[in-house]
Enzyme design. Structure first.
Site, PDB file in Angstrom:
ATOM      1  N   ARG A 115       5.087  12.222  -4.582  1.00 25.38           N
ATOM      2  CA  ARG A 115       6.237  11.728  -5.243  1.00 25.38           C
ATOM      3  C   ARG A 115       6.296  12.324  -6.574  1.00 25.38           C
ATOM      4  O   ARG A 115       7.320  11.951  -7.498  1.00 25.38           O
ATOM      5  CB  ARG A 115       6.000  10.216  -5.624  1.00 25.38           C
ATOM      6  CG  ARG A 115       5.982   9.362  -4.140  1.00 25.38           C
ATOM      7  CD  ARG A 115       6.207   7.664  -4.602  1.00 25.38           C
ATOM      8  NE  ARG A 115       6.106   7.108  -3.392  1.00 25.38           N
ATOM      9  CZ  ARG A 115       6.521   5.544  -3.313  1.00 25.38           C
ATOM     10  NH1 ARG A 115       6.847   5.003  -4.429  1.00 25.38           N
ATOM     11  NH2 ARG A 115       6.289   4.969  -2.217  1.00 25.38           N
ATOM     12  N   PRO A 151      -3.050   3.699  -6.898  1.00 31.16           N
ATOM     13  CA  PRO A 151      -4.407   3.453  -7.267  1.00 31.16           C
ATOM     14  C   PRO A 151      -4.634   2.581  -8.416  1.00 31.16           C
ATOM     15  O   PRO A 151      -3.993   3.144  -9.389  1.00 31.16           O
ATOM     16  CB  PRO A 151      -4.937   4.952  -7.450  1.00 31.16           C
ATOM     17  CG  PRO A 151      -3.938   5.822  -6.635  1.00 31.16           C
ATOM     18  CD  PRO A 151      -2.577   5.031  -7.210  1.00 31.16           C
ATOM     19  N   GLU A 152      -5.756   1.626  -8.516  1.00 31.61           N
ATOM     20  CA  GLU A 152      -6.069   0.700  -9.229  1.00 31.61           C
ATOM     21  C   GLU A 152      -7.350   1.169  -9.938  1.00 31.61           C
ATOM     22  O   GLU A 152      -8.088   2.241  -9.313  1.00 31.61           O
ATOM     23  CB  GLU A 152      -5.962  -0.602  -8.987  1.00 31.61           C
ATOM     24  CG  GLU A 152      -4.644  -1.018  -8.570  1.00 31.61           C
ATOM     25  CD  GLU A 152      -4.265  -2.427  -8.004  1.00 31.61           C
ATOM     26  OE1 GLU A 152      -5.059  -3.131  -8.394  1.00 31.61           O
ATOM     27  OE2 GLU A 152      -3.358  -2.866  -7.265  1.00 31.61           O
TER      28      GLU A 152
END
Length: 273
Positions: free
Chosen positions: A111, A2-3
């Protein structure tokens, strides 16, 4: 990962969903998620109330009424959701905040790369992770007099420099490709050879791209969803990222994909000479 637009979208959702609600219980199911002592984290935040949710670059800042802030970085695939339904908890739910509203703030991370850390709210600018961040698009510090010296001191390619969060923060692989295409700058161009005009183009297009991306709810390329479970729409507006082999929207030349410092990079070999 996510940016800035995706994290801002999550922030806006959480601001609506959790502010004013008290934490009655905390269950940390993956201790490595917490930077510092996990038991101390749980004891400290239990009983606190969320008073606001801020963002700095890709970091979320969940502010508590105790003068402390939970700094949260989603890393690759971290995401939040708010629910009253116990079935919302699964094997990837690594932190569960039980709220006095009967809801749960659930942090999921397939993750397990995400991290949370408690920090004194008034000293957030001194946090090692926050302190090293460069100016971000749409902020007061995002101006040529600050950015130009930061960029041209590097002899690396501009793609790598823009991904360096200590130079400009908030941009990641997707939006750097888009910004460089719109600026007509080759990703392999040396940063120290760019003119003031080049850097100004990068800044202007970065601001424009972030505004559009935030309005679109961010880009859902793989697994990103906001705190309400909705996907973003910005992926439908991307011009070059993931478009290798298709015609450039500007000149018709096929978009190419190369590796730049290990990162997949999309560009037009004609427009971005």
């Amino acid at each position: 990962m996510p940016e800035m637009p995706e994290v801002e979208t999550v922030r806006r959702g959480l601001q609506q969903q959790i502010v004013g609600k008290k934490i009655e219980k905390v269950d940390i199911r993956y201790p490595n998620l917490i930077t510092g002592d996990t038991a101390d984290f749980v004891d400290t935040v239990t009983g606190a109330t969320f008073i606001s949710v801020n963002r700095r670059a890709k970091f979320l800042e969940l502010n508590l009424d105790t003068g402390l802030t939970i700094i949260s970085h989603l890393r690759m695939e971290g995401k939040y959701k708010v629910s009253k339904d116990q079935s919302a908890i699964d094997k990837h739910s690594h932190a569960i905040f039980y709220l006095d509203s009967g809801e749960m703030l659930i942090y999921n991370d397939v993750r397990k790369f995400g991290r949370m850390q408690l920090w004194k709210t008034s000293d957030l600018s001194d946090n090692p992770s926050i302190k090293k961040l460069g100016p971000e698009p749409l902020s007061d510090d995002f101006k040529l007099s600050i950015l130009y010296p930061r960029v041209i001191k590097h002899r690396k390619d501009i793609k790598t420099v823009l991904l360096d969060q200590s130079v400009i923060s908030g941009l990641g692989n997707i939006y750097v490709d888009e910004v460089l295409w719109k600026s007509k700058i080759n990703p392999l161009a040396k940063a120290n050879e760019l003119s003031e005009s080049d850097v100004q183009k990068i800044m202007d297009t970065s601001n424009e791209e972030m505004e559009v991306a935030i309005k679109s709810g961010g880009s859902t390329i793989r697994s990103y969803v906001d705190s309400t479970g909705h996907k973003g729409n910005m992926q439908d507006l991307l011009q070059v990222y993931g478009k290798e082999g298709t015609p450039c929207p500007r000149c018709g030349t096929d978009i190419e994909k190369i590796k730049v410092n290990g990162r997949g990079t999309h560009f037009c070999p004609n427009c971005q000479k």
